[in-house]
Design an enzyme around this catalytic site. Sequence first.
Site, PDB file in Angstrom:
ATOM      1  N   ASP A 205      47.128 -34.201  42.216  1.00  0.00           N
ATOM      2  CA  ASP A 205      45.822 -33.879  41.531  1.00  0.00           C
ATOM      3  C   ASP A 205      44.874 -34.606  42.356  1.00  0.00           C
ATOM      4  OD1 ASP A 205      45.328 -33.281  38.216  1.00  0.00           O
ATOM      5  OD2 ASP A 205      43.801 -34.203  39.240  1.00  0.00           O
TER       6      ASP A 205
ATOM      7  N   HIS B 182      49.657 -20.246   8.310  1.00  0.00           N
ATOM      8  CA  HIS B 182      49.032 -21.627   7.641  1.00  0.00           C
ATOM      9  C   HIS B 182      47.565 -21.574   7.598  1.00  0.00           C
ATOM     10  CE1 HIS B 182      49.865 -25.417   5.410  1.00  0.00           C
ATOM     11  NE2 HIS B 182      48.928 -25.774   5.969  1.00  0.00           N
TER      12      HIS B 182
ATOM     13  N   CYS C  29      43.424 -23.437  24.439  1.00  0.00           N
ATOM     14  CA  CYS C  29      43.624 -22.262  24.841  1.00  0.00           C
ATOM     15  C   CYS C  29      43.071 -21.129  23.801  1.00  0.00           C
ATOM     16  CB  CYS C  29      45.370 -21.962  24.628  1.00  0.00           C
ATOM     17  SG  CYS C  29      46.120 -22.962  25.897  1.00  0.00           S
TER      18      CYS C  29
ATOM     19  N   ASN D 179      48.629 -14.662  23.287  1.00  0.00           N
ATOM     20  CA  ASN D 179      47.769 -16.032  22.490  1.00  0.00           C
ATOM     21  C   ASN D 179      46.900 -15.267  21.542  1.00  0.00           C
ATOM     22  OD1 ASN D 179      48.668 -18.006  23.676  1.00  0.00           O
ATOM     23  ND2 ASN D 179      46.880 -18.729  24.938  1.00  0.00           N
TER      24      ASN D 179
ATOM     25  N   LYS E 288      39.473 -20.042  24.319  1.00  0.00           N
ATOM     26  CA  LYS E 288      38.871 -19.488  25.758  1.00  0.00           C
ATOM     27  C   LYS E 288      39.555 -18.307  26.087  1.00  0.00           C
ATOM     28  CE  LYS E 288      41.873 -22.101  28.751  1.00  0.00           C
ATOM     29  NZ  LYS E 288      42.868 -20.970  29.477  1.00  0.00           N
TER      30      LYS E 288
ATOM     31  N   GLY F 211      41.555 -23.916  17.211  1.00  0.00           N
ATOM     32  CA  GLY F 211      40.684 -24.434  18.261  1.00  0.00           C
ATOM     33  C   GLY F 211      41.663 -25.185  19.345  1.00  0.00           C
TER      34      GLY F 211
ATOM     35  N   LEU G 297      53.945 -23.300  26.739  1.00  0.00           N
ATOM     36  CA  LEU G 297      54.298 -24.482  25.951  1.00  0.00           C
ATOM     37  C   LEU G 297      53.168 -24.844  24.862  1.00  0.00           C
ATOM     38  CD1 LEU G 297      52.270 -27.086  27.134  1.00  0.00           C
ATOM     39  CD2 LEU G 297      53.892 -27.165  29.145  1.00  0.00           C
TER      40      LEU G 297
ATOM     41  N   THR H  30      46.585 -20.005  33.015  1.00  0.00           N
ATOM     42  CA  THR H  30      46.410 -18.634  32.365  1.00  0.00           C
ATOM     43  C   THR H  30      45.137 -18.052  33.055  1.00  0.00           C
ATOM     44  OG1 THR H  30      46.955 -19.860  30.492  1.00  0.00           O
ATOM     45  CG2 THR H  30      45.975 -17.702  29.956  1.00  0.00           C
TER      46      THR H  30
ATOM     47  N   ARG I 188      39.806 -30.526  22.965  1.00  0.00           N
ATOM     48  CA  ARG I 188      39.076 -29.176  23.522  1.00  0.00           C
ATOM     49  C   ARG I 188      38.833 -28.288  22.401  1.00  0.00           C
ATOM     50  NH1 ARG I 188      41.925 -28.473  29.195  1.00  0.00           N
ATOM     51  NH2 ARG I 188      43.682 -29.405  28.019  1.00  0.00           N
TER      52      ARG I 188
HETATM   53  P1  NAD Z   1      43.791 -29.536  32.096  1.00  0.00           P
HETATM   54  O1  NAD Z   1      42.361 -29.487  32.526  1.00  0.00           O
HETATM   55  O2  NAD Z   1      44.266 -30.690  31.197  1.00  0.00           O
HETATM   56  O3  NAD Z   1      44.469 -30.244  33.768  1.00  0.00           O
HETATM   57  C1  NAD Z   1      43.939 -29.596  34.891  1.00  0.00           C
HETATM   58  C2  NAD Z   1      44.077 -30.700  36.147  1.00  0.00           C
HETATM   59  O4  NAD Z   1      44.031 -29.871  37.274  1.00  0.00           O
HETATM   60  C3  NAD Z   1      43.265 -31.614  36.003  1.00  0.00           C
HETATM   61  O5  NAD Z   1      44.070 -32.943  36.107  1.00  0.00           O
HETATM   62  C4  NAD Z   1      42.289 -31.641  37.530  1.00  0.00           C
HETATM   63  O6  NAD Z   1      42.066 -32.772  37.980  1.00  0.00           O
HETATM   64  C5  NAD Z   1      43.461 -30.788  38.231  1.00  0.00           C
HETATM   65  N1  NAD Z   1      42.783 -29.921  39.531  1.00  0.00           N
HETATM   66  C6  NAD Z   1      41.879 -29.132  39.294  1.00  0.00           C
HETATM   67  N2  NAD Z   1      41.548 -28.546  40.699  1.00  0.00           N
HETATM   68  C7  NAD Z   1      42.644 -29.295  41.506  1.00  0.00           C
HETATM   69  C8  NAD Z   1      43.042 -28.890  42.950  1.00  0.00           C
HETATM   70  N3  NAD Z   1      41.958 -28.391  43.511  1.00  0.00           N
HETATM   71  N4  NAD Z   1      43.832 -29.677  43.227  1.00  0.00           N
HETATM   72  C9  NAD Z   1      44.471 -30.657  42.521  1.00  0.00           C
HETATM   73  N5  NAD Z   1      44.239 -30.974  41.204  1.00  0.00           N
HETATM   74  C10 NAD Z   1      43.268 -30.051  40.716  1.00  0.00           C
HETATM   75  O7  NAD Z   1      44.483 -28.137  32.061  1.00  0.00           O
HETATM   76  P2  NAD Z   1      45.776 -27.880  31.179  1.00  0.00           P
HETATM   77  O8  NAD Z   1      45.489 -27.912  29.743  1.00  0.00           O
HETATM   78  O9  NAD Z   1      46.692 -28.288  31.861  1.00  0.00           O
HETATM   79  O10 NAD Z   1      45.442 -26.347  31.549  1.00  0.00           O
HETATM   80  C11 NAD Z   1      46.064 -25.849  32.802  1.00  0.00           C
HETATM   81  C12 NAD Z   1      46.132 -24.249  32.709  1.00  0.00           C
HETATM   82  O11 NAD Z   1      47.259 -23.996  32.103  1.00  0.00           O
HETATM   83  C13 NAD Z   1      44.791 -23.432  32.156  1.00  0.00           C
HETATM   84  O12 NAD Z   1      44.779 -22.185  32.725  1.00  0.00           O
HETATM   85  C14 NAD Z   1      45.619 -23.117  30.608  1.00  0.00           C
HETATM   86  O13 NAD Z   1      44.752 -22.197  30.011  1.00  0.00           O
HETATM   87  C15 NAD Z   1      46.910 -23.048  30.615  1.00  0.00           C
HETATM   88  N6  NAD Z   1      47.722 -23.427  29.832  1.00  0.00           N
HETATM   89  C16 NAD Z   1      47.546 -24.716  28.876  1.00  0.00           C
HETATM   90  C17 NAD Z   1      48.147 -24.920  27.800  1.00  0.00           C
HETATM   91  C18 NAD Z   1      47.974 -26.043  27.089  1.00  0.00           C
HETATM   92  O14 NAD Z   1      48.380 -26.297  25.890  1.00  0.00           O
HETATM   93  N7  NAD Z   1      47.115 -26.909  27.500  1.00  0.00           N
HETATM   94  C19 NAD Z   1      49.221 -24.148  27.493  1.00  0.00           C
HETATM   95  C20 NAD Z   1      49.607 -23.059  28.212  1.00  0.00           C
HETATM   96  C21 NAD Z   1      48.779 -22.552  29.339  1.00  0.00           C
END
Ligand code: NAD
Length: 435
Positions: free
Chosen positions: A30, A254, A263, A211, A266, A260, A153, A122, A331
């Site tokens: 990260d 439900h 996911c 979704n 957006k 909200g 997940l 995504t 979020r």
């Molecule tokens: P998040 O914002 O919590 O985490 C993203 C991380 O990526 C951050 O820690 C950021 O610092 C890091 N990052 C960004 N650019 C980087 C780079 N170039 N190198 C290294 N690290 C970098 O995001 P999230 O909620 O984990 O979601 C990630 C993706 O998964 C999104 O596309 C989201 O739509 C999808 N998704 C999320 C969920 C969920 O429940 N949150 C579920 C399924 C899919």
Amino acid sequence: MQIAMIGTGYVGLVSGACFSEFGFNVTCVDKNENKISQLKSNKMPIYEPGLDVLVKKNQDAGRLSFTTDLNHTVADADVVFIAVGTPTRRGDGHADLSYVFDAAEEIAEYISGYTVIVTKSTVPVGTGKKIFKIIQQKRSDLKFDVASNPEFLREGSAINDFMRPDRVVVGVMGEEAKNVLEKVYSPLNLIETPIQFTDLETAELIKYAANAFLAVKISYINQIADLCEKVGADVHDVAKGMGLDKRIGAKFLHPGPGFGGSCFPKDTIALVKTAEQVGGRISIVEEVVSYNQERKLSMAQRIISRLKTGIKNKKVSILGLAFKPETDDMRDSPALEIISELYSKGANIIAYDPAAMNEAKSFFQDKVVFAEDSENCIRGADVCVIITEWNEFRAISASKFSDLMNGNVVVDLRNIYSPDEMRGAGLNYSSIGRV
Ligand code: NAD
């Protein structure tokens, strides 16, 4: 098998930890140094049940590590997952792919030997092919593949969802990448998890289609709940009667204050934009996007309308801030819109959430006073609003509300209490879709 996970957010961190639990060597990268140094000492940057135990166990076993050093990590990896954020792009509603493309550019610099680059983020249809071009332009010397492996997940039950998924979807461009990803997910063969292989575009679209469908289902039951209130029906009985039909299913029926989270809001907007871009329309999802936005504001109106003398200077107690229980993710939480609206009408807001208060502070600054527990939140309130259905709120008795509150209005946006018990304790109680 050496796995690199780029991004240690909700998805990257959980996926990385679970792949290491499968027995693979995983390095999570990260850009956020603070996050990485916390993770190295087993401190979790997010609230997700069971994650701390899993991370510690696998870090201690030497299978899981954390770093900010993308170049060495990627050079050593057989598979590189991209799990960075894809938020809504300001101004036009499309998914903002800048983090994904930046990651692809960086990865391209450092991969060595045959590597499969997999998007877990995504991303809209066509992104995988764009990533392929980015890497190809920089590394015409190298054999590599791009694959799409959208993640399904849910926050709050993320580890179980990852380790025991309903299905895994993998989009590939050829047999070699398919073989690699078959190996990556081979531990799930033991529990006979369906692994669906498709082309890149289909895998990318499956995630948005799934979704958006769930978002439609939630909005549908919310509209049915509104109708129930008008005609004197009970939405829970309606949902049960619908859900027993196997073609419909009981989940996501439900009612509540509108969806909200990181996911659905957006992803529904991004799907609408994808359709527009190719000259099509997904009008059902367009309607859901605007209805869901209106719904959050209508929840604020519902609260205001319960107070005969108006909300100005009233003490409003909010139980629950996160977009759902068992997460600290704020979020697009309905709490953001509802609280902002009440605040703008002059309410004094006090709030409590078991996990999300730290996160919430950055959203609300001084608009909200944070209580140390639910009792202190309710004490002296003119109106109490339940926004997130944390289990610990379910145990608060009707008499506790009437003893602690100054007024008697309770607006339960998650239907966690019995109307008879609440009214029996002298409370002016309202909930969603039942009278
Ligand atoms: P998040 O914002 O919590 O985490 C993203 C991380 O990526 C951050 O820690 C950021 O610092 C890091 N990052 C960004 N650019 C980087 C780079 N170039 N190198 C290294 N690290 C970098 O995001 P999230 O909620 O984990 O979601 C990630 C993706 O998964 C999104 O596309 C989201 O739509 C999808 N998704 C999320 C969920 C969920 O429940 N949150 C579920 C399924 C899919």
